[in-house]
Design a protein around this motif. Structure first.
Motif, PDB file in Angstrom:
ATOM      1  N   PRO A 132       0.888  -1.156   0.036  1.00 33.00           N
ATOM      2  CA  PRO A 132       0.154   0.037   0.206  1.00 33.00           C
ATOM      3  C   PRO A 132       1.011   1.432   0.040  1.00 33.00           C
ATOM      4  CG  PRO A 132       0.059  -1.088   2.128  1.00 33.00           C
ATOM      5  CD  PRO A 132       0.709  -1.904   1.198  1.00 33.00           C
ATOM      6  N   ARG A 133       0.456   2.299  -0.641  1.00 31.74           N
ATOM      7  CA  ARG A 133       1.253   3.610  -0.834  1.00 31.74           C
ATOM      8  C   ARG A 133       0.960   4.448   0.297  1.00 31.74           C
ATOM      9  NH1 ARG A 133      -0.536   4.763  -7.139  1.00 31.74           N
ATOM     10  NH2 ARG A 133      -2.328   3.615  -6.258  1.00 31.74           N
ATOM     11  N   SER A 134       0.003   3.870   1.234  1.00 22.28           N
ATOM     12  CA  SER A 134      -0.126   4.926   2.472  1.00 22.28           C
ATOM     13  C   SER A 134       0.999   4.833   3.501  1.00 22.28           C
ATOM     14  CB  SER A 134      -1.644   4.436   3.183  1.00 22.28           C
ATOM     15  OG  SER A 134      -1.540   2.967   3.519  1.00 22.28           O
ATOM     16  N   VAL A 135       1.800   3.592   3.400  1.00 19.90           N
ATOM     17  CA  VAL A 135       3.131   3.554   4.157  1.00 19.90           C
ATOM     18  C   VAL A 135       4.430   3.711   3.453  1.00 19.90           C
ATOM     19  CG1 VAL A 135       1.773   2.251   6.188  1.00 19.90           C
ATOM     20  CG2 VAL A 135       2.590   0.983   4.162  1.00 19.90           C
ATOM     21  N   SER A 136       5.531   4.005   4.028  1.00 24.71           N
ATOM     22  CA  SER A 136       6.548   4.286   3.187  1.00 24.71           C
ATOM     23  C   SER A 136       7.126   2.953   2.547  1.00 24.71           C
ATOM     24  CB  SER A 136       7.623   4.869   4.155  1.00 24.71           C
ATOM     25  OG  SER A 136       7.779   4.127   5.387  1.00 24.71           O
ATOM     26  N   GLY A 175       5.753   0.501   1.163  1.00 30.70           N
ATOM     27  CA  GLY A 175       4.893   0.219   0.039  1.00 30.70           C
ATOM     28  C   GLY A 175       5.453   1.347  -0.984  1.00 30.70           C
ATOM     29  N   LEU A 176       5.422   2.605  -0.696  1.00 28.28           N
ATOM     30  CA  LEU A 176       5.595   3.635  -1.684  1.00 28.28           C
ATOM     31  C   LEU A 176       6.993   3.437  -2.124  1.00 28.28           C
ATOM     32  CD1 LEU A 176       4.714   6.109  -3.317  1.00 28.28           C
ATOM     33  CD2 LEU A 176       5.386   7.487  -1.055  1.00 28.28           C
ATOM     34  N   ASN A 177       7.885   3.443  -1.103  1.00 25.10           N
ATOM     35  CA  ASN A 177       9.375   3.401  -1.489  1.00 25.10           C
ATOM     36  C   ASN A 177       9.862   2.297  -2.072  1.00 25.10           C
ATOM     37  OD1 ASN A 177       9.617   5.766  -0.138  1.00 25.10           O
ATOM     38  ND2 ASN A 177      10.271   4.625   1.793  1.00 25.10           N
ATOM     39  N   ARG A 178       9.370   1.139  -2.091  1.00 27.15           N
ATOM     40  CA  ARG A 178       9.464  -0.030  -2.788  1.00 27.15           C
ATOM     41  C   ARG A 178       9.328  -0.007  -4.394  1.00 27.15           C
ATOM     42  NH1 ARG A 178       8.972  -4.390   1.897  1.00 27.15           N
ATOM     43  NH2 ARG A 178      10.405  -3.437   3.183  1.00 27.15           N
ATOM     44  N   HIS A 179       7.816   0.575  -4.360  1.00 29.37           N
ATOM     45  CA  HIS A 179       7.232   0.581  -5.736  1.00 29.37           C
ATOM     46  C   HIS A 179       8.027   1.785  -6.558  1.00 29.37           C
ATOM     47  CE1 HIS A 179       4.487   1.416  -8.907  1.00 29.37           C
ATOM     48  NE2 HIS A 179       4.233   2.645  -8.545  1.00 29.37           N
ATOM     49  N   ILE A 202       1.370  -4.035 -12.523  1.00 29.92           N
ATOM     50  CA  ILE A 202       1.511  -3.680 -11.335  1.00 29.92           C
ATOM     51  C   ILE A 202       0.365  -3.536 -10.606  1.00 29.92           C
ATOM     52  CG2 ILE A 202       1.898  -1.388  -9.963  1.00 29.92           C
ATOM     53  CD1 ILE A 202       4.041  -0.633 -12.214  1.00 29.92           C
ATOM     54  N   VAL A 203       0.117  -4.116  -9.504  1.00 34.59           N
ATOM     55  CA  VAL A 203      -1.110  -4.293  -8.568  1.00 34.59           C
ATOM     56  C   VAL A 203      -0.719  -3.917  -7.285  1.00 34.59           C
ATOM     57  CG1 VAL A 203      -2.650  -5.906  -7.494  1.00 34.59           C
ATOM     58  CG2 VAL A 203      -1.853  -6.196  -9.896  1.00 34.59           C
TER      59      VAL A 203
END
Length: 340
Positions: free
Chosen positions: A190-194, A196-200, A219-220
């Motif tokens: 999830p992009r709401s936590v760092s 998830g966003l950083n790895r994406h 990408i899911v």
């Protein structure tokens, strides 16, 4: 009943003044004492089974000698080694860890934070933070020491310790590229936590750096870092009918969800699809096939987080840094060159 061993007993055994024994036993003042004397005092304390009075020590410095820690999901295997590292380091410093599980529930987290504050814990180590966290902002305004572990926050900026996700995702993408994979899917967190966003974001950067195409259909974003979220994410990916030969999963539990779906749909790993996990949690080498994963030094992350919170408590502002510990790639049987 056996008599309680006192500081004076330790001093007598070590043949030093009680004040010297006290400084030698206190991690914060130990450097003021000759190293040979420190060794003698520590041996005397060990031989006698001396247990310092944490309450008395805390009263001297207006502290409770306790640190609170919030984790989102204690059943996630990545957290026990982090907690162990924190606890081991805090024990060395004469502190006790109070651990609470939030279940990713905002109301529960808020209630736990309030209880921790009422119990006057000396500081907080938080593994549950969203990228923006109003409760932590309020605690910072009251000059409360807070350190994030395995997470970072956009607002407020906080001291943190985690693995280097950018390097770790790079290890995964470059490994698959070296095997000949070009159509690489990403089951992101999830992009709401760092994390998830950083790895994406790192996945996108490394795909571009390796001159590999990024297909939005590959990408899911999973709802969380769980096996069931991996099941749902991999099903959604397959149902798009977009061709791919490899998957970079947000973590090992998401990768395990891929294994479940692959078994249901007759997909062979790695013959039909290669899978790379992240974290290298215990038992990934027991998966069938064993999972290739990016290993994060979770115990060391815990130790460093404890050291940061101790520094913040001792001298506010000195621990205000972000540490990124280097990952390693553990190559196992879940990755292979794509089928011809």
């Amino acid at each position: 009943m056996n008599r309680t061993i006192t500081l004076r007993d330790v001093a007598t055994r070590a043949d030093v003044h009680p004040s010297t024994a006290s400084r030698a036993l206190n991690e914060r003042t130990r450097t003021l004492v000759n190293a040979v004397t420190v060794a003698r005092v520590l041996k005397a304390a060990s031989d006698l089974g001396y247990q310092p009075n944490a309450l008395a020590q805390g009263l001297k410095v207006n502290r409770t000698m306790t640190i609170g820690m919030l984790v989102p999901d204690l059943t996630n295997p990545l957290f026990p080694p982090i907690v162990r590292g924190i606890e081991d380091r805090l024990t060395e410093a004469g502190c006790t860890l109070l651990l609470a599980n939030t279940d990713n529930a905002e109301e529960k987290e808020r209630a736990i934070l309030e209880v921790m504050a009422r119990r006057r814990v000396d500081g907080l180590i938080v593994a549950t933070a969203q990228r923006e966290h109003p409760m932590l902002t309020r605690m910072l305004r009251s000059d409360y020491p807070v350190v994030l572990v395995n997470r970072t926050a956009d607002e407020p900026p906080l001291p943190s310790v985690s693995g280097d996700d950018h390097v770790g995702i790079g290890l995964a993408v470059r490994h698959l590229a070296s095997l000949g994979h070009r159509r690489i899917a990403h089951l992101a967190g999830p992009r709401s936590v760092s994390t998830g966003l950083n790895r994406h974001q790192s996945f996108l950067t490394w795909m571009d750096g390796c001159d590999l195409p990024v297909d939005p259909d590959l990408i899911v974003f999973c709802s969380w870092f769980t096996q069931q979220a991996g099941v749902m994410g991999f099903r959604a990916l397959l149902d798009r009918n977009a061709a791919f030969t490899a998957v970079v999963a947000a973590n090992d539990l998401v990768a395990l969800g891929c294994y479940d779906v692959a078994a249901d749909r007759g997909i062979r790993i790695p013959d039909d699809v290669s899978i790379v996990g992240y974290n290298d949690i215990p038992f990934t080498d027991r998966f069938a096939p064993p999972l290739t994963s990016v290993r994060i030094p979770h115990y060391d992350i815990g130790v460093k987080a404890a050291e940061l919170i101790l520094a913040e408590i001792e001298d506010p502002g000195t621990g205000g840094m972000s540490l990124r510990l280097p990952p390693e790639l553990r190559v196992r049987g879940s990755t292979a060159p794509p089928a011809a």
